[in-house]
Scaffold this motif. Structure first.
Motif, PDB file in Angstrom:
ATOM      1  N   TYR A   1       0.835  -1.200   0.000  1.00 32.97           N
ATOM      2  CA  TYR A   1       0.000   0.000   0.000  1.00 32.97           C
ATOM      3  C   TYR A   1       0.871   1.252   0.000  1.00 32.97           C
ATOM      4  O   TYR A   1       0.537   2.252  -0.636  1.00 32.97           O
ATOM      5  N   GLN A   2       1.983   1.199   0.713  1.00 28.25           N
ATOM      6  CA  GLN A   2       2.920   2.328   0.750  1.00 28.25           C
ATOM      7  C   GLN A   2       3.401   2.689  -0.648  1.00 28.25           C
ATOM      8  O   GLN A   2       3.421   3.862  -1.022  1.00 28.25           O
ATOM      9  N   ILE A   3       3.787   1.681  -1.406  1.00 32.16           N
ATOM     10  CA  ILE A   3       4.329   1.906  -2.747  1.00 32.16           C
ATOM     11  C   ILE A   3       3.317   2.633  -3.628  1.00 32.16           C
ATOM     12  O   ILE A   3       3.653   3.601  -4.311  1.00 32.16           O
ATOM     13  N   VAL A   4       2.086   2.185  -3.586  1.00 28.16           N
ATOM     14  CA  VAL A   4       1.045   2.799  -4.415  1.00 28.16           C
ATOM     15  C   VAL A   4       0.750   4.225  -3.946  1.00 28.16           C
ATOM     16  O   VAL A   4       0.676   5.150  -4.755  1.00 28.16           O
ATOM     17  N   LEU A   5       0.607   4.424  -2.642  1.00 27.62           N
ATOM     18  CA  LEU A   5       0.301   5.761  -2.129  1.00 27.62           C
ATOM     19  C   LEU A   5       1.436   6.741  -2.408  1.00 27.62           C
ATOM     20  O   LEU A   5       1.205   7.896  -2.763  1.00 27.62           O
ATOM     21  N   LYS A   6       2.677   6.287  -2.264  1.00 24.99           N
ATOM     22  CA  LYS A   6       3.817   7.167  -2.548  1.00 24.99           C
ATOM     23  C   LYS A   6       3.843   7.555  -4.015  1.00 24.99           C
ATOM     24  O   LYS A   6       4.097   8.711  -4.359  1.00 24.99           O
TER      25      LYS A   6
ATOM     26  N   LEU B   1       1.321   7.717  -6.128  1.00 25.58           N
ATOM     27  CA  LEU B   1       0.190   8.574  -6.472  1.00 25.58           C
ATOM     28  C   LEU B   1       0.255   9.949  -5.825  1.00 25.58           C
ATOM     29  O   LEU B   1      -0.022  10.960  -6.467  1.00 25.58           O
ATOM     30  N   PHE B   2       0.624  10.021  -4.553  1.00 26.87           N
ATOM     31  CA  PHE B   2       0.549  11.281  -3.831  1.00 26.87           C
ATOM     32  C   PHE B   2       1.863  12.039  -3.755  1.00 26.87           C
ATOM     33  O   PHE B   2       1.878  13.265  -3.783  1.00 26.87           O
ATOM     34  N   PHE B   3       2.974  11.342  -3.631  1.00 24.49           N
ATOM     35  CA  PHE B   3       4.249  12.039  -3.467  1.00 24.49           C
ATOM     36  C   PHE B   3       5.027  12.157  -4.767  1.00 24.49           C
ATOM     37  O   PHE B   3       5.855  13.038  -4.922  1.00 24.49           O
ATOM     38  N   GLU B   4       4.780  11.274  -5.715  1.00 24.27           N
ATOM     39  CA  GLU B   4       5.451  11.361  -7.005  1.00 24.27           C
ATOM     40  C   GLU B   4       4.537  11.937  -8.082  1.00 24.27           C
ATOM     41  O   GLU B   4       4.962  12.146  -9.206  1.00 24.27           O
ATOM     42  N   GLY B   5       3.274  12.136  -7.746  1.00 26.14           N
ATOM     43  CA  GLY B   5       2.339  12.803  -8.637  1.00 26.14           C
ATOM     44  C   GLY B   5       1.895  11.994  -9.842  1.00 26.14           C
ATOM     45  O   GLY B   5       1.456  12.555 -10.839  1.00 26.14           O
ATOM     46  N   MET B   6       2.000  10.696  -9.762  1.00 27.47           N
ATOM     47  CA  MET B   6       1.576   9.850 -10.883  1.00 27.47           C
ATOM     48  C   MET B   6       0.058   9.709 -10.899  1.00 27.47           C
ATOM     49  O   MET B   6      -0.592   9.780  -9.862  1.00 27.47           O
ATOM     50  N   THR B   7      -0.470   9.490 -12.087  1.00 28.83           N
ATOM     51  CA  THR B   7      -1.873   9.115 -12.186  1.00 28.83           C
ATOM     52  C   THR B   7      -1.965   7.620 -11.897  1.00 28.83           C
ATOM     53  O   THR B   7      -0.940   6.926 -11.839  1.00 28.83           O
ATOM     54  N   GLN B   8      -3.175   7.121 -11.734  1.00 26.52           N
ATOM     55  CA  GLN B   8      -3.328   5.687 -11.483  1.00 26.52           C
ATOM     56  C   GLN B   8      -2.809   4.877 -12.673  1.00 26.52           C
ATOM     57  O   GLN B   8      -2.162   3.850 -12.478  1.00 26.52           O
ATOM     58  N   GLN B   9      -3.059   5.342 -13.859  1.00 23.64           N
ATOM     59  CA  GLN B   9      -2.588   4.644 -15.061  1.00 23.64           C
ATOM     60  C   GLN B   9      -1.062   4.652 -15.128  1.00 23.64           C
ATOM     61  O   GLN B   9      -0.434   3.629 -15.414  1.00 23.64           O
ATOM     62  N   GLU B  10      -0.441   5.792 -14.840  1.00 20.98           N
ATOM     63  CA  GLU B  10       1.022   5.881 -14.847  1.00 20.98           C
ATOM     64  C   GLU B  10       1.635   4.976 -13.796  1.00 20.98           C
ATOM     65  O   GLU B  10       2.643   4.303 -14.049  1.00 20.98           O
ATOM     66  N   ALA B  11       1.046   4.945 -12.605  1.00 16.63           N
ATOM     67  CA  ALA B  11       1.548   4.072 -11.544  1.00 16.63           C
ATOM     68  C   ALA B  11       1.424   2.617 -11.946  1.00 16.63           C
ATOM     69  O   ALA B  11       2.326   1.810 -11.691  1.00 16.63           O
ATOM     70  N   SER B  12       0.325   2.269 -12.596  1.00 12.93           N
ATOM     71  CA  SER B  12       0.118   0.908 -13.066  1.00 12.93           C
ATOM     72  C   SER B  12       1.225   0.492 -14.031  1.00 12.93           C
ATOM     73  O   SER B  12       1.799  -0.597 -13.909  1.00 12.93           O
ATOM     74  N   GLU B  13       1.550   1.358 -14.965  1.00  6.04           N
ATOM     75  CA  GLU B  13       2.588   1.064 -15.945  1.00  6.04           C
ATOM     76  C   GLU B  13       3.976   1.058 -15.313  1.00  6.04           C
ATOM     77  O   GLU B  13       4.788   0.171 -15.584  1.00  6.04           O
TER      78      GLU B  13
ATOM     79  N   LEU C   1       4.883   0.649 -12.095  1.00  4.60           N
ATOM     80  CA  LEU C   1       5.075  -0.389 -11.084  1.00  4.60           C
ATOM     81  C   LEU C   1       4.778  -1.788 -11.616  1.00  4.60           C
ATOM     82  O   LEU C   1       4.972  -2.765 -10.894  1.00  4.60           O
ATOM     83  N   ASP C   2       4.277  -1.861 -12.849  1.00  7.47           N
ATOM     84  CA  ASP C   2       3.911  -3.130 -13.476  1.00  7.47           C
ATOM     85  C   ASP C   2       2.891  -3.890 -12.619  1.00  7.47           C
ATOM     86  O   ASP C   2       3.042  -5.066 -12.313  1.00  7.47           O
ATOM     87  N   ILE C   3       1.855  -3.137 -12.232  1.00  8.99           N
ATOM     88  CA  ILE C   3       0.754  -3.670 -11.433  1.00  8.99           C
ATOM     89  C   ILE C   3      -0.522  -3.366 -12.203  1.00  8.99           C
ATOM     90  O   ILE C   3      -0.675  -2.258 -12.721  1.00  8.99           O
ATOM     91  N   PRO C   4      -1.456  -4.299 -12.300  1.00  7.03           N
ATOM     92  CA  PRO C   4      -2.711  -4.021 -13.018  1.00  7.03           C
ATOM     93  C   PRO C   4      -3.444  -2.809 -12.432  1.00  7.03           C
ATOM     94  O   PRO C   4      -3.394  -2.554 -11.220  1.00  7.03           O
ATOM     95  N   LEU C   5      -4.118  -2.061 -13.297  1.00  7.55           N
ATOM     96  CA  LEU C   5      -4.819  -0.850 -12.879  1.00  7.55           C
ATOM     97  C   LEU C   5      -5.845  -1.133 -11.783  1.00  7.55           C
ATOM     98  O   LEU C   5      -5.961  -0.372 -10.820  1.00  7.55           O
TER      99      LEU C   5
END
Length: 90
Positions: free
Chosen positions: A46-51, A53-65, A67-71
């Protein structure tokens, strides 16, 4: 036309009567104000996703790509991670 002009150019802003800038200090719990410190207390997935999205300013789609995690998993981890963080602020 004259009324329209007057409405546009003769508006007063009454800052002294506004409560926009009044923040109630009693609603803030000073012990849990540091989000980054609280973030370290939840599960790493959960930390990885929150960081991202919120601290690196990625969109959910960008984070998915990135981090190689499904949207759908990103969305689920965001929801659960926020729920876990909320426990520290209640």
């Amino acid at each position: 036309k004259l009324r329209s002009h007057n409405l546009k150019f003769h508006k007063e802003v009454q800052i002294d009567k506004s409560d926009v800038y009044i923040l109630p200090s009693t609603s803030l719990n000073q012990d849990v104000i540091d989000l980054k410190a609280q973030l370290n207390k939840i599960d790493e997935k959960y930390q990885i996703v929150l960081k991202a999205l919120f601290f690196e300013g990625m969109t959910q789609q960008e984070a998915s790509e990135e981090l190689d995690i499904p949207l759908g998993t990103i969305k689920s981890r965001l929801k659960i991670g926020l729920r876990e963080l909320k426990k520290f602020y209640d």
